[in-house]
Scaffold this motif. Structure first.
Motif, PDB file in Angstrom:
ATOM      1  N   LYS A 103       0.836  -1.204   0.000  1.00 52.72           N
ATOM      2  CA  LYS A 103       0.000   0.000   0.000  1.00 52.72           C
ATOM      3  C   LYS A 103       0.868   1.250   0.000  1.00 52.72           C
ATOM      4  N   GLU A 104       1.924   1.197   0.797  1.00 49.01           N
ATOM      5  CA  GLU A 104       2.860   2.325   0.879  1.00 49.01           C
ATOM      6  C   GLU A 104       3.464   2.620  -0.491  1.00 49.01           C
ATOM      7  N   LEU A 136       2.045   1.726  -3.458  1.00 52.08           N
ATOM      8  CA  LEU A 136       1.002   2.093  -4.424  1.00 52.08           C
ATOM      9  C   LEU A 136       0.493   3.519  -4.235  1.00 52.08           C
ATOM     10  N   VAL A 137       0.599   4.039  -3.016  1.00 50.96           N
ATOM     11  CA  VAL A 137       0.062   5.382  -2.765  1.00 50.96           C
ATOM     12  C   VAL A 137       1.116   6.469  -3.059  1.00 50.96           C
ATOM     13  N   ALA A 138       2.325   6.043  -3.376  1.00 46.09           N
ATOM     14  CA  ALA A 138       3.414   7.004  -3.600  1.00 46.09           C
ATOM     15  C   ALA A 138       3.304   7.651  -4.986  1.00 46.09           C
TER      16      ALA A 138
END
Ligand SMILES: Nc1ncnc2c1ncn2[C@@H]1O[C@H](COP(=O)(O)OP(=O)(O)OP(=O)(O)O)[C@@H](O)[C@H]1O
Ligand SMILES: [Mg+2]
Lengths: 256, 326
Positions: free
Chosen positions: A92-93, A95-97
């Motif tokens: 998630k970290e 993909l959200v970057a």
């Protein structure tokens, strides 16, 4: 480039952090080399057998195969480890970057491939202690072949992991695929001695070309089956294709 | 202006509608909280607003950019602490920060200084070289907060920032959140199912249930929906359960757990009258609790349910409790 170098850095950092696991990973190919290779080497230590194995001792014949097997194994597992990132949430970290996902996953694949090559190198150096006729000058170019194989299968592993929910399914895939791929790669006996249906399978097995390519450099032309350009060409195309698929899949990835 | 603008946001998982057309606006520099029970759709909303999930219909603007049309622009301007852990457990606190900084385009001394400043802010500097897998839940949470702040986001999303933490650690994290707002004038979007958390931190609260926003306002405004003191009665024979009627009783509700909930202007004055009333009608009261309205009462008032069962045990301590047996 930022995402690429950072993700490569991460994979390498993780590897250096988990040194005990590294030892475990090297044990498996060593078992093959020592108990299988050394065991058979006396049996095959006669002129007739040498003729089948291209005129070299059996361990020399086997060594490029064990090298390719190590690379194949570790890079596949490395790629599939994306599933741990899913489970531990690090995905998630990423993909959200606000960074290019294609670059990020390419960096990850390259980082993993370098790690895998390190393991392959260790195995290769150990085989030099056992086999008689390996060429030292072949190590570096053989690592090049190993790199293509590593990139291809870590890309494949990434695409597979993005489709999977848990590690259990993967254990099955490994069990079913691993041994046949190795036996059908010409690592342990020449492809030409196989029954024709097995030979057909060996031709479509990517590992075959890696084993053959590594033999070109580590042993010599008389033991190989294909032209070097064929081996490298097939591996390079496969690597490009599988990495391309992984990049496209990762671009589309969302959280479950 | 507004940091977040959401209009008729719908998110479906297959056929299941998790978010059913919500609309709200969050002003810049504001702490805005989504308060709601499990499964209300809070996390789903956060994931849509942070570009991780595609919305089914509606519109969402975050930090001035449309989450569907310009996800990259949104990602540059937001930070997020996910509900579930998202750290690399094999790496150290420092490495987690470093990798995050690099991915967000920071580097060199600027990054180093920023990491030091933030790790000191969340009091993890001395543990910077320890792998995260050895951290306690609270330490991991603090690290995630520090990491989310590294690239100085305009809008910070905190999805249940103190879930599963002990009271001291929660209070600690609240302090960080308050000082972040004060020092950086950051917009913070927070989800929680702890009423006290929403009340302590948020400038405005939206109460969410079953994918809908059922009320919105400051904590005071929301409490005014209930208005009165609240009394809960437990009766000896549940079959007697029915609403007591009297001019001093402003509202009455039968709860699903078998209690009666009364609203009165002043509980201290109303209680003796209620006992008399009960005696008159031969109803035996086993237990009485009363208190000033809380956000839980607001939720009860709006839905007939508690936000969370265990919440009640927490608030009980602060309630005045009386046991009557006759
Ligand atoms: N990937 C998914 N597929 C199908 N349904 C989902 C998925 N994720 C969430 N849901 C459902 O959507 C609803 C809202 O879930 P969501 O996680 O947004 O709630 P929440 O308010 O964050 O709750 P919690 O307090 O438990 O975190 C729930 O009913 C949940 O079961
Ligand atoms: Mg949630």
């Amino acid at each position: 480039m930022r995402a690429l170098t950072t993700m490569a850095y991460r994979q390498i950092k993780r590897f250096t952090r988990a040194r005990s696991r590294v030892v475990g990973m090297i044990v498996n190919p060593l078992i093959w080399l020592v108990f299988f290779g050394l065991g058979w080497s006396k049996v095959f230590d006669n002129p007739m057998a040498r003729a089948i194995f291209g005129g070299v001792d059996y361990l020399t014949f086997l060594a490029p195969g064990i090298f390719a097997m190590t690379i194949f194994n570790q890079s596949f597992i490395g790629g599939v480890s994306v599933i741990w990132d899913k489970q531990f949430g690090f995905l998630k970290e990423v993909l959200v970057a606000p960074a290019s996902r294609k670059e990020g996953i390419l960096g990850r694949i390259l980082g993993d491939s370098l790690v895998t090559l390190t393991q392959g190198t260790i195995i290769l150096l150990l085989t030099f202690l056992l086999a008689e006729n390996l060429k030292i000058s072949g190590i570096l170019p053989a690592l090049g072949v190993g790199f293509l194989l590593a990139v291809a299968f870590s890309g494949f592993g990434v695409s597979l992991a993005l489709k999977m929910e848990s590690m259990e399914g993967f254990q099955m895939v490994m069990m079913v695929l691993m041994l046949p791929l190795i036996f059908l790669s010409g690592a342990m006996y020449p492809i030409d001695t196989m029954p024709s249906w097995m030979r057909a399978l060996a031709y479509i097995n990517p590992l075959t070309y890696a084993v053959d390519g590594a033999r070109h450099f580590l042993v010599g032309e008389n033991v190989t089956k294909f032209a070097l350009t064929t081996d490298v060409g097939v591996l390079a195309l496969l690597a490009l294709f599988l990495v391309g698929v992984a990049m496209i899949e990762f671009e589309k990835a969302t959280i479950g | 202006m507004y940091a977040i603008e959401v209009e008729n946001l719908v998110k479906k998982y297959g056929d299941f509608e998790a978010v059913k057309g919500i609309s709200f606006k969050v002003k810049r520099g504001e702490i805005f909280a989504f308060l709601g029970p499990n499964g209300a759709g809070k996390t789903t909303t956060v994931h849509v607003l942070t570009t991780l999930l595609k919305l089914t219909s509606g519109k969402a603007i975050v930090a001035g950019h449309d989450v569907v049309k310009e996800p990259m622009e949104v990602r540059k301007r937001i930070g997020i602490v996910f509900q579930d852990p998202s750290l690399d457990r094999e790496l150290t606190a420092y490495e987690n920060m470093y990798i995050h900084g690099r991915i967000y385009g920071l580097g060199g001394n600027e990054l180093k200084n920023k990491i030091e400043e933030l790790l000191k802010f969340v009091e993890l500097w001395e543990f910077r070289n320890k792998p995260v897998k050895y951290f306690s839940g609270g330490m991991q949470r603090r690290l995630e907060i520090a990491r989310a702040l590294l690239h100085e986001p305009e809008v910070l999303f905190l999805d249940e920032p103190t879930i599963g933490l002990d009271p001291q650690t929660r209070a600690h994290i609240w302090e960080y959140i308050k000082s972040m707002k004060e020092e950086h004038n950051m917009t913070i979007f927070l989800t929680t199912h702890y009423m006290d958390e929403a009340e302590q931190l948020a400038d405005r609260i939206a109460i969410m249930d079953h994918g809908k926003i059922i009320a919105e306002g400051t904590a005071e405004e929301l409490k005014k929906l209930v208005g009165n003191d609240v009394i809960y009665l437990k009766l000896e024979a549940p079959e007697d359960l029915k609403c007591l009627k009297a001019e001093f009783i402003r509202g009455c509700k039968l709860l699903s757990d078998g209690r009666v909930r009364l609203e009165v202007v002043n509980a201290a004055e109303a209680l003796p009258k209620i006992f008399d009333l009960a005696k008159e009608r031969n109803v035996k009261i086993v237990e009485v609790t009363y208190h000033r309205p809380t956000l839980n009462d607001v939720f009860l008032y709006l839905t007939g349910r508690e936000i969370r069962d265990e919440e009640e045990t927490n608030t009980l301590a602060s309630m005045i409790r009386m046991r009557m047996r006759r």
